[in-house]
Design a protein around this motif. Structure first.
Motif, mmCIF file in Angstrom:
data_model
loop_
_atom_site.group_PDB
_atom_site.id
_atom_site.type_symbol
_atom_site.label_atom_id
_atom_site.label_comp_id
_atom_site.label_asym_id
_atom_site.label_seq_id
_atom_site.Cartn_x
_atom_site.Cartn_y
_atom_site.Cartn_z
ATOM 1 N N LYS A 135 -50.686 -11.993 17.114
ATOM 2 C CA LYS A 135 -50.852 -10.696 17.770
ATOM 3 C C LYS A 135 -52.323 -10.417 18.071
ATOM 4 O O LYS A 135 -52.670 -9.977 19.184
ATOM 5 C CB LYS A 135 -50.293 -9.582 16.888
ATOM 6 C CG LYS A 135 -48.788 -9.608 16.701
ATOM 7 C CD LYS A 135 -48.361 -8.530 15.705
ATOM 8 C CE LYS A 135 -46.885 -8.642 15.363
ATOM 9 N NZ LYS A 135 -46.474 -7.659 14.340
ATOM 10 N N MET A 136 -53.182 -10.670 17.089
ATOM 11 C CA MET A 136 -54.606 -10.395 17.282
ATOM 12 C C MET A 136 -55.215 -11.344 18.300
ATOM 13 O O MET A 136 -56.044 -10.942 19.126
ATOM 14 C CB MET A 136 -55.331 -10.492 15.938
ATOM 15 C CG MET A 136 -54.884 -9.437 14.925
ATOM 16 S SD MET A 136 -55.588 -9.666 13.272
ATOM 17 C CE MET A 136 -57.292 -9.214 13.601
ATOM 18 N N ALA A 137 -54.814 -12.596 18.248
ATOM 19 C CA ALA A 137 -55.312 -13.567 19.225
ATOM 20 C C ALA A 137 -54.869 -13.186 20.634
ATOM 21 O O ALA A 137 -55.648 -13.289 21.599
ATOM 22 C CB ALA A 137 -54.804 -14.967 18.873
ATOM 23 N N ALA A 138 -53.630 -12.746 20.773
ATOM 24 C CA ALA A 138 -53.118 -12.335 22.081
ATOM 25 C C ALA A 138 -53.925 -11.169 22.633
ATOM 26 O O ALA A 138 -54.262 -11.134 23.823
ATOM 27 C CB ALA A 138 -51.646 -11.945 21.959
ATOM 28 N N THR A 139 -54.272 -10.209 21.778
ATOM 29 C CA THR A 139 -55.063 -9.057 22.211
ATOM 30 C C THR A 139 -56.434 -9.497 22.708
ATOM 31 O O THR A 139 -56.920 -9.025 23.746
ATOM 32 C CB THR A 139 -55.216 -8.059 21.046
ATOM 33 O OG1 THR A 139 -53.920 -7.622 20.627
ATOM 34 C CG2 THR A 139 -56.046 -6.860 21.466
ATOM 35 N N ARG A 140 -57.045 -10.431 21.985
ATOM 36 C CA ARG A 140 -58.380 -10.906 22.389
ATOM 37 C C ARG A 140 -58.315 -11.699 23.693
ATOM 38 O O ARG A 140 -59.199 -11.559 24.558
ATOM 39 C CB ARG A 140 -58.982 -11.759 21.279
ATOM 40 C CG ARG A 140 -59.264 -10.983 20.002
ATOM 41 C CD ARG A 140 -59.949 -11.868 18.970
ATOM 42 N NE ARG A 140 -60.079 -11.203 17.670
ATOM 43 C CZ ARG A 140 -60.702 -11.732 16.623
ATOM 44 N NH1 ARG A 140 -61.251 -12.948 16.712
ATOM 45 N NH2 ARG A 140 -60.784 -11.068 15.479
ATOM 46 N N LEU A 141 -57.300 -12.521 23.842
ATOM 47 C CA LEU A 141 -57.166 -13.306 25.072
ATOM 48 C C LEU A 141 -56.943 -12.394 26.273
ATOM 49 O O LEU A 141 -57.549 -12.584 27.338
ATOM 50 C CB LEU A 141 -56.014 -14.296 24.949
ATOM 51 C CG LEU A 141 -56.202 -15.457 23.961
ATOM 52 C CD1 LEU A 141 -54.918 -16.255 23.820
ATOM 53 C CD2 LEU A 141 -57.343 -16.372 24.422
ATOM 54 N N ALA A 142 -56.066 -11.397 26.119
ATOM 55 C CA ALA A 142 -55.786 -10.485 27.224
ATOM 56 C C ALA A 142 -57.024 -9.678 27.601
ATOM 57 O O ALA A 142 -57.274 -9.418 28.785
ATOM 58 C CB ALA A 142 -54.633 -9.541 26.843
ATOM 59 N N ALA A 143 -57.815 -9.296 26.593
ATOM 60 C CA ALA A 143 -59.035 -8.524 26.861
ATOM 61 C C ALA A 143 -60.091 -9.360 27.567
ATOM 62 O O ALA A 143 -61.003 -8.804 28.197
ATOM 63 C CB ALA A 143 -59.589 -7.970 25.551
ATOM 64 N N VAL A 145 -51.872 -12.939 31.223
ATOM 65 C CA VAL A 145 -51.972 -13.749 30.005
ATOM 66 C C VAL A 145 -50.593 -13.739 29.362
ATOM 67 O O VAL A 145 -50.007 -12.679 29.153
ATOM 68 C CB VAL A 145 -53.028 -13.195 29.035
ATOM 69 C CG1 VAL A 145 -53.041 -14.005 27.741
ATOM 70 C CG2 VAL A 145 -54.405 -13.217 29.682
ATOM 71 N N ALA A 146 -50.049 -14.921 29.072
ATOM 72 C CA ALA A 146 -48.680 -15.040 28.558
ATOM 73 C C ALA A 146 -48.650 -15.946 27.338
ATOM 74 O O ALA A 146 -49.559 -16.750 27.107
ATOM 75 C CB ALA A 146 -47.759 -15.598 29.643
ATOM 76 N N ARG A 147 -47.576 -15.786 26.542
ATOM 77 C CA ARG A 147 -47.339 -16.702 25.424
ATOM 78 C C ARG A 147 -46.100 -17.520 25.739
ATOM 79 O O ARG A 147 -45.026 -16.982 25.984
ATOM 80 C CB ARG A 147 -47.131 -15.937 24.119
ATOM 81 C CG ARG A 147 -46.871 -16.875 22.929
ATOM 82 C CD ARG A 147 -46.611 -16.125 21.645
ATOM 83 N NE ARG A 147 -46.287 -17.051 20.558
ATOM 84 C CZ ARG A 147 -45.265 -16.898 19.716
ATOM 85 N NH1 ARG A 147 -44.462 -15.843 19.828
ATOM 86 N NH2 ARG A 147 -45.030 -17.785 18.772
ATOM 87 N N LEU A 148 -46.261 -18.845 25.742
ATOM 88 C CA LEU A 148 -45.131 -19.722 26.035
ATOM 89 C C LEU A 148 -44.264 -19.958 24.814
ATOM 90 O O LEU A 148 -43.086 -20.279 24.929
ATOM 91 C CB LEU A 148 -45.633 -21.063 26.585
ATOM 92 C CG LEU A 148 -46.458 -21.013 27.883
ATOM 93 C CD1 LEU A 148 -46.711 -22.414 28.388
ATOM 94 C CD2 LEU A 148 -45.754 -20.173 28.939
ATOM 95 N N GLY A 149 -44.858 -19.806 23.625
ATOM 96 C CA GLY A 149 -44.144 -20.095 22.391
ATOM 97 C C GLY A 149 -45.078 -20.775 21.412
ATOM 98 O O GLY A 149 -46.084 -21.384 21.816
ATOM 99 N N GLY A 150 -44.773 -20.687 20.112
ATOM 100 C CA GLY A 150 -45.630 -21.323 19.114
ATOM 101 C C GLY A 150 -47.042 -20.806 19.211
ATOM 102 O O GLY A 150 -47.291 -19.601 19.222
#
Length: 588
Positions: free
Chosen positions: A483-491, A499-504
């Motif tokens: 979750k935190m990594a996704a927030t940083r990547l999107a920012a 920015v998307a998550r494919l899985g894993g």
């Protein structure tokens, strides 16, 4: 209430169609699909279970059973065949499910891949869930409400559910339903209770709601309504005495013959009028019989009007409101006193333009009826969405007497459908777009870039050493890290990028409208810097890095598949180079 049944079935159908686009189905990741589907059912309460079956009818996933595990065949093979044949959603009648061997209704939709149906995905609804619909209407407790499938089989019932679900309704009601979409019939329930049964069939799903109102309920109301009529009969008898010298006993006997039916009328009992030779008195007897029939219907209509959950409003030909039922007041927030005499525009939301309303009235003037969805505004200013039917009521000469509108508040259903759609296209952990939405946006961005001769970049991002952290600290810590990594990547990207998550531990980013490699390199480096910053999760301070592959359109590929392959290969080159780095795709 038929609209509420429609809303429940069509909401479940929308959920199944949304889930049928899940990338986990296309990739064969049934375990993740099972988790995603189970989570959706728990959060939305749109149905009882999802079942995925192949074309031969073998169940592959059933959320009501543990996964993985042995599963039976599809419980309704004819419906399964119809889905693969028509390539369209199918709402079943009541049948016995294959997994739990109990009555169920299912909505089956095809799962498409490359234009071909590869699976059948169904969402099951048990009678108990359908039974919540009439309970929400707050009808009198002794009214017997049944929800019937297209064959007249009881799918849900407010009384003796276990005893009668799966059985057909009484023959008299069934016969009436075969020739009319709505109406009333005097009959007995399956338990033998005398009722006045009103029914209405949905033109969309062809399902029917039948309400049985015990006949004894009319007695007290009819006694009051016919008191005046009984007094009139007594006056007639008195007059007969005065006229006895002229008409003798013959007329008196004829009038006295009306005492019994008049008393029966006042008590609400069945009326039988004897044959009377004197024409004028015979006419009074016929009037008593007709009054009984008409006022019984009036009492029934008044009961339904006052108790149904749908709001009903009637206006005169000039548009002034002349009647509203309690549900209409509850939905709009206005009292009957505030609404009577006003124009329905009192709840206008101003979200629709003049052409929208002009189209409604053109349809009403042409077909005497309109059905659709309208946004309105309550007295407190809040917006609400209704499914509304407006019908023209004419007199015997064809002149317009009233316009009647029936509204059903579908705001929550619409919000639930939007929530379901969001869940189907977003990753359950990070809330980023999932593989399905990512692929759709990638295709769209490639088309746009090709049309406008623009460049774009695709980044394939893999978190280094994530598996070790997940194994060491557990899935809860691993999910928080994602979750935190996704927030940083999107920012690190622009709002117009994806920015998307494919899985894993795999993420992607679509960077549109770039000027060249330098723009892509700047974003990739920013993402690396953000991921390298420590993640503080509970008492743990975790440090990871990322490897990023970058592919440029159209240099490294002119389609989604070629761009993904180029970016993936570039990402693995960055990993082999020591991780915590990005690498561009190499041509050739």
């Amino acid at each position: 209430m038929a609209q509420a049944v429609d809303a429940e079935l069509l909401k479940a159908q929308a959920a199944a169609q949304a889930m049928a686009t899940s990338g986990y189905l296309f990739s064969g990741d049934f375990a993740t699909f099972y988790e995603h589907a189970t989570d959706l059912l728990q959060q939305t309460e749109i149905g009882n279970n999802f079942v995925l079956s192949d074309e031969m009818g073998q169940q592959l996933v059933n959320t009501i059973r543990p996964f993985p595990g042995p599963l039976p065949r599809h419980g309704n093979p004819k419906q399964l065949q119809q889905v693969f044949k028509t390539m369209k959603p199918v709402i079943s009648d009541v049948y016995v499910g294959g997994a739990l061997h109990r009555p169920v209704v299912s909505i089956d939709v095809p799962v498409f891949k490359n234009g071909k149906a590869i699976y059948d995905l169904s969402i099951g609804i048990f009678p108990e869930r359908l039974g919540q619909i009439p309970l929400a209407q707050h009808l009198p407790p002794d009214w017997i409400v049944s929800i019937l499938d297209t064959q007249g089989v009881i799918a849900s019932r407010t009384h003796a559910t276990d005893r009668f679900v799966g059985k057909k309704v009484v023959p008299l009601l069934l016969q009436r339903m075969e020739v009319a979409a709505e109406g009333m019939v005097e009959t007995n329930t399956l338990e033998g209770i005398p009722v006045s049964a009103v029914f209405s069939r949905s033109p969309r799903t062809k399902w029917t709601v039948a309400i049985g109102i015990p006949t004894q309920q009319f007695t007290a109301q009819l006694r009051q309504r016919f008191l005046l009529l009984l007094v009139t009969i007594v006056i007639l008898i008195t007059v007969s005495v005065v006229l006895a010298s002229i008409l003798a006993s013959h007329l008196a006997r004829s009038i006295r013959a009306l005492i019994a039916p008049a008393m029966a009328l006042g008590s609400g009992a069945s009326v039988t009028v004897p044959h009377i030779r004197v024409r004028e008195v015979s006419d009074v007897g016929s009037a008593i019989k007709n009054a009984f029939n008409l006022l019984t219907l009036h009492t029934l209509a008044a009961n339904v009007y006052s108790n149904i959950s749908e709001g009903v409003v009637a206006t005169n030909p000039d548009g002034a409101i002349v009647s509203v039922n309690p549900a209409y007041c509850a939905i709009t927030g206005y009292s009957a006193e505030e609404l009577i005499g006003a124009n329905p525009r009192i709840i206008k939301s101003n979200l629709h333009n003049a052409d929208f309303y002009r189209g409604i009235w053109e349809t009403i003037n042409k077909h005497s009826c309109w059905n659709g969805e309208i946004w309105n505004r309550r007295k407190d200013g809040s917006l609400f969405l209704v499914s509304e039917t407006i019908t023209t009521i004419r007199d015997g000469n064809g002149r317009i007497e009233h316009y009647v509108g029936v509204i059903n508040d579908i705001t929550e259903a619409k919000q639930a459908a939007e929530f379901i759609h969001h869940k189907a296209y977003h990753d359950p952990i990070t809330d980023l777009p999932n593989r399905s939405l990512f692929m759709d946006r990638l295709h769209q961005e490639i088309i746009r870039a090709r049309r406008n001769k623009l460049a774009m970049a695709l980044l394939f991002i893999d978190l280094d050493h994530f598996k070790e952290i997940n194994d060491k600290f557990g899935h809860d810590v691993g999910d928080d890290l994602l979750k935190m990594a996704a927030t940083r990547l999107a920012a690190s990207a622009r709002e117009s990028d994806t920015v998307a998550r494919l899985g894993g531990d795999e993420f992607t980013a679509i960077l549109n409208d770039i000027n060249g490699k330098e723009d892509a390199a700047r974003v990739a480096q920013k993402m690396l810097d953000e991921i390298c910053r420590p993640f503080v999760i509970g008492l743990h301070e975790l440090v990871i890095s990322a490897s990023i592959g970058v592919a440029i359109y159209p240099t490294d590929g002119d389609g989604a598949a070629s761009l993904l392959k180029a970016a993936d290969e570039a990402m693995y080159r960055a990993k082999r180079g020591g991780r915590n780095a990005f690498s561009f795709a190499v041509a050739g």
